[in-house]
Design an enzyme around this catalytic site. Sequence first.
Site, mmCIF file in Angstrom:
data_model
loop_
_atom_site.group_PDB
_atom_site.id
_atom_site.type_symbol
_atom_site.label_atom_id
_atom_site.label_comp_id
_atom_site.label_asym_id
_atom_site.label_seq_id
_atom_site.Cartn_x
_atom_site.Cartn_y
_atom_site.Cartn_z
ATOM 1 N N GLU A 121 -4.431 -23.133 -4.213
ATOM 2 C CA GLU A 121 -3.495 -22.257 -4.939
ATOM 3 C C GLU A 121 -2.049 -22.722 -4.698
ATOM 4 O O GLU A 121 -1.159 -21.972 -4.289
ATOM 5 C CB GLU A 121 -3.644 -20.781 -4.565
ATOM 6 C CG GLU A 121 -3.125 -19.839 -5.632
ATOM 7 C CD GLU A 121 -3.175 -18.361 -5.228
ATOM 8 O OE1 GLU A 121 -2.357 -17.936 -4.389
ATOM 9 O OE2 GLU A 121 -4.022 -17.643 -5.756
ATOM 10 N N ARG A 214 6.304 -6.435 0.890
ATOM 11 C CA ARG A 214 7.386 -6.128 1.836
ATOM 12 C C ARG A 214 8.670 -5.704 1.119
ATOM 13 O O ARG A 214 9.348 -4.776 1.540
ATOM 14 C CB ARG A 214 7.696 -7.367 2.688
ATOM 15 C CG ARG A 214 6.917 -7.428 3.978
ATOM 16 C CD ARG A 214 7.283 -8.678 4.771
ATOM 17 N NE ARG A 214 6.886 -8.561 6.174
ATOM 18 C CZ ARG A 214 5.626 -8.582 6.599
ATOM 19 N NH1 ARG A 214 4.630 -8.707 5.761
ATOM 20 N NH2 ARG A 214 5.356 -8.486 7.904
ATOM 21 N N HIS A 245 -3.275 0.420 1.247
ATOM 22 C CA HIS A 245 -3.183 -0.698 2.207
ATOM 23 C C HIS A 245 -3.061 -0.138 3.632
ATOM 24 O O HIS A 245 -2.488 0.933 3.844
ATOM 25 C CB HIS A 245 -1.937 -1.528 1.840
ATOM 26 C CG HIS A 245 -1.865 -2.876 2.498
ATOM 27 N ND1 HIS A 245 -1.506 -3.035 3.818
ATOM 28 C CD2 HIS A 245 -2.084 -4.129 2.023
ATOM 29 C CE1 HIS A 245 -1.507 -4.326 4.115
ATOM 30 N NE2 HIS A 245 -1.860 -5.017 3.043
HETATM 31 C C1 UD1 Z 1 0.242 -9.825 4.168
HETATM 32 C C2 UD1 Z 1 0.944 -11.079 3.631
HETATM 33 C C3 UD1 Z 1 1.144 -10.965 2.119
HETATM 34 C C4 UD1 Z 1 -0.165 -10.631 1.412
HETATM 35 C C5 UD1 Z 1 -0.771 -9.393 2.052
HETATM 36 C C6 UD1 Z 1 -2.111 -9.093 1.453
HETATM 37 C C7 UD1 Z 1 2.612 -12.228 5.016
HETATM 38 C C8 UD1 Z 1 3.988 -12.242 5.513
HETATM 39 N N1 UD1 Z 1 2.260 -11.190 4.242
HETATM 40 O O1 UD1 Z 1 1.133 -8.729 3.973
HETATM 41 O O2 UD1 Z 1 1.630 -12.193 1.625
HETATM 42 O O3 UD1 Z 1 0.097 -10.395 0.065
HETATM 43 O O4 UD1 Z 1 -0.956 -9.616 3.460
HETATM 44 O O5 UD1 Z 1 -2.527 -7.783 1.717
HETATM 45 O O6 UD1 Z 1 1.844 -13.109 5.315
HETATM 46 N N2 UD1 Z 1 -2.859 -3.733 8.909
HETATM 47 C C9 UD1 Z 1 -3.929 -3.146 9.565
HETATM 48 N N3 UD1 Z 1 -5.193 -3.633 9.292
HETATM 49 C C10 UD1 Z 1 -5.432 -4.638 8.426
HETATM 50 C C11 UD1 Z 1 -4.326 -5.213 7.753
HETATM 51 C C12 UD1 Z 1 -3.051 -4.765 8.012
HETATM 52 O O7 UD1 Z 1 -3.764 -2.232 10.341
HETATM 53 O O8 UD1 Z 1 -6.575 -5.013 8.224
HETATM 54 C C13 UD1 Z 1 -1.484 -3.211 9.180
HETATM 55 C C14 UD1 Z 1 -0.964 -3.656 10.554
HETATM 56 O O9 UD1 Z 1 -0.212 -2.608 11.090
HETATM 57 C C15 UD1 Z 1 -0.052 -4.815 10.220
HETATM 58 C C16 UD1 Z 1 0.520 -4.336 8.874
HETATM 59 O O10 UD1 Z 1 -0.580 -3.733 8.211
HETATM 60 O O11 UD1 Z 1 0.938 -5.014 11.207
HETATM 61 C C17 UD1 Z 1 1.127 -5.400 7.998
HETATM 62 O O12 UD1 Z 1 0.308 -6.538 7.911
HETATM 63 P P1 UD1 Z 1 0.964 -7.983 7.574
HETATM 64 O O13 UD1 Z 1 -0.114 -9.009 7.492
HETATM 65 O O14 UD1 Z 1 2.098 -8.239 8.489
HETATM 66 O O15 UD1 Z 1 1.634 -7.768 6.163
HETATM 67 P P2 UD1 Z 1 1.032 -7.370 4.755
HETATM 68 O O16 UD1 Z 1 1.991 -6.466 4.106
HETATM 69 O O17 UD1 Z 1 -0.384 -6.946 4.917
HETATM 70 N N1 UDP Z 2 -8.711 -5.762 -3.016
HETATM 71 C C1 UDP Z 2 -9.825 -5.246 -2.343
HETATM 72 N N2 UDP Z 2 -9.803 -3.930 -1.954
HETATM 73 C C2 UDP Z 2 -8.760 -3.111 -2.202
HETATM 74 C C3 UDP Z 2 -7.619 -3.654 -2.867
HETATM 75 C C4 UDP Z 2 -7.628 -4.988 -3.245
HETATM 76 O O1 UDP Z 2 -10.802 -5.949 -2.103
HETATM 77 O O2 UDP Z 2 -8.817 -1.934 -1.833
HETATM 78 C C5 UDP Z 2 -8.724 -7.192 -3.403
HETATM 79 C C6 UDP Z 2 -8.336 -7.514 -4.827
HETATM 80 O O3 UDP Z 2 -9.465 -7.497 -5.684
HETATM 81 C C7 UDP Z 2 -7.738 -8.908 -4.712
HETATM 82 C C8 UDP Z 2 -7.139 -8.917 -3.311
HETATM 83 O O4 UDP Z 2 -7.725 -7.826 -2.615
HETATM 84 O O5 UDP Z 2 -8.734 -9.914 -4.757
HETATM 85 C C9 UDP Z 2 -5.648 -8.759 -3.381
HETATM 86 O O6 UDP Z 2 -5.143 -8.545 -2.111
HETATM 87 P P1 UDP Z 2 -3.697 -7.990 -1.838
HETATM 88 O O7 UDP Z 2 -3.254 -7.188 -3.005
HETATM 89 O O8 UDP Z 2 -3.749 -7.335 -0.501
HETATM 90 O O9 UDP Z 2 -2.844 -9.321 -1.654
HETATM 91 P P2 UDP Z 2 -2.085 -10.318 -2.658
HETATM 92 O O10 UDP Z 2 -3.067 -10.783 -3.675
HETATM 93 O O11 UDP Z 2 -0.921 -9.574 -3.244
HETATM 94 O O12 UDP Z 2 -1.613 -11.410 -1.766
#
Ligand code: UD1
Ligand code: UDP
Length: 383
Positions: A121, A214, A245
């Site tokens: 990608e 973010r 999320h």
């Molecule tokens: C991250 C990625 C973003 C991607 C997104 C997909 C970076 C900087 N950001 O953002 O590009 O689009 O993932 O969803 O790499 N948390 C949990 N459990 C989980 C996941 C997250 O508790 O399974 C909570 C935690 O408190 C964590 C916070 O979410 O600290 C943020 O997670 P983080 O990976 O820093 O950022 P995302 O907004 O999830």
């Molecule tokens: N997705 C999922 N469960 C959910 C919400 C999203 O499996 O409750 C899947 C969705 O189909 C897609 C991916 O998660 O394939 C997108 O992830 P996210 O939006 O967290 O990240 P991004 O694509 O913006 O990096």
Amino acid sequence: MSKLKVMTVFGTRPEAIKMAPVVLELNKYPDLITPVVAVTAQHREMLDQVLHLFSITPHHDLDIMSQGQTLFDITTRAMQGLNQVLAAEKPDIVLVHGDTTTTFAGALAAYYHQTAVGHVEAGLRTGNKYSPFPEEMNRKLTGALTDIHFAPTLTSQQNLLQEGTPEANIVVTGNTVIDALMATVDKQYVFQDELLSRINFSSQKIILVTTHRRENLGEPMRHVYQALREIVREFSDVEVVFPVHKNPRVRDVVKTELGCTERVHLIDPLDYQPFANLMARSYLVLTDSGGVQEEAPALGKPVLVLRDTTERPEAVAAGTVRLVGTDREKVHQQTRQLLTDSEAYQAMSGACNPYGDGLASRRIVQTILFRYGYSGVKPEPFA
Ligand code: UD1
Ligand code: UDP
């Protein structure tokens, strides 16, 4: 000839969904390839959901996630953990995916070990270094460290060429998200989840919502949720399903603005299988997600993108996706239009799939085998 050691590195939900088909494809060549899966677990629960669905057991799990982690936390923990994994495994090539901080750390760690990098990608760009933040720079910096760029579309290939990337190092593959989607969406799928199994998809219009970026945290998200509250008040046949999320900074605002709102269902992140099938049965999607912007058009679902920029212009050009940002009035007005103006809805809901044909993972693995001399067949690019 010894086997080729290919290490995949990923850490978040979307990377896992889009790398799972690549991992499964790599597993098909046990005589030629030794696949190694290393996860940073930048996400924990949301990553494990995907690993479980695709039956992938990582060889290395860095388990780095912490609540409220900063970009510095993720980068340093991932780098330190990956240093040890790379030293122990000595792969021939490391495959990273997309634009997360795990992606960038994976590519940088591989580079420090003087190991080749394949970027899945590759080449998506907004041209704005702070939007999406930090993903635009994560993807660009990863590109600078990459040896083989797996660009999903001609547009992403074009972006790389414009930056001076040699054409010979780019392969247009389609997006692996379509590989995953095709393996997952099924008209006969029966929801196990109690709420989803109760929904009447023919009498109710389901608006599926996800938010996590973010740059949208705080006020921008609040404005979107306020617009949604007005919509459900106005339209009694609308129900909102919102898998929230895990980020507490998202959850807090969602709860304040939409908690206890009639016909708004706030639920935990769904497993990919129910989520994709829910999307296929929804009326409309509101999201700031990158992956959802690629999946929904393939399912013929209009998408209002809650962002000011997108690195995925293909479906916008095709008319299935509209960039609406996070202004409360604009989100309300655009959603309202798609609920009341059937012509506008029809114009957006023709299925369009500029992102792939389900064969991206095969092209990626075939390319690697060809480049390293394990196959004489050069795969045809995705057209
Ligand atoms: C991250 C990625 C973003 C991607 C997104 C997909 C970076 C900087 N950001 O953002 O590009 O689009 O993932 O969803 O790499 N948390 C949990 N459990 C989980 C996941 C997250 O508790 O399974 C909570 C935690 O408190 C964590 C916070 O979410 O600290 C943020 O997670 P983080 O990976 O820093 O950022 P995302 O907004 O999830
Ligand atoms: N997705 C999922 N469960 C959910 C919400 C999203 O499996 O409750 C899947 C969705 O189909 C897609 C991916 O998660 O394939 C997108 O992830 P996210 O939006 O967290 O990240 P991004 O694509 O913006 O990096």
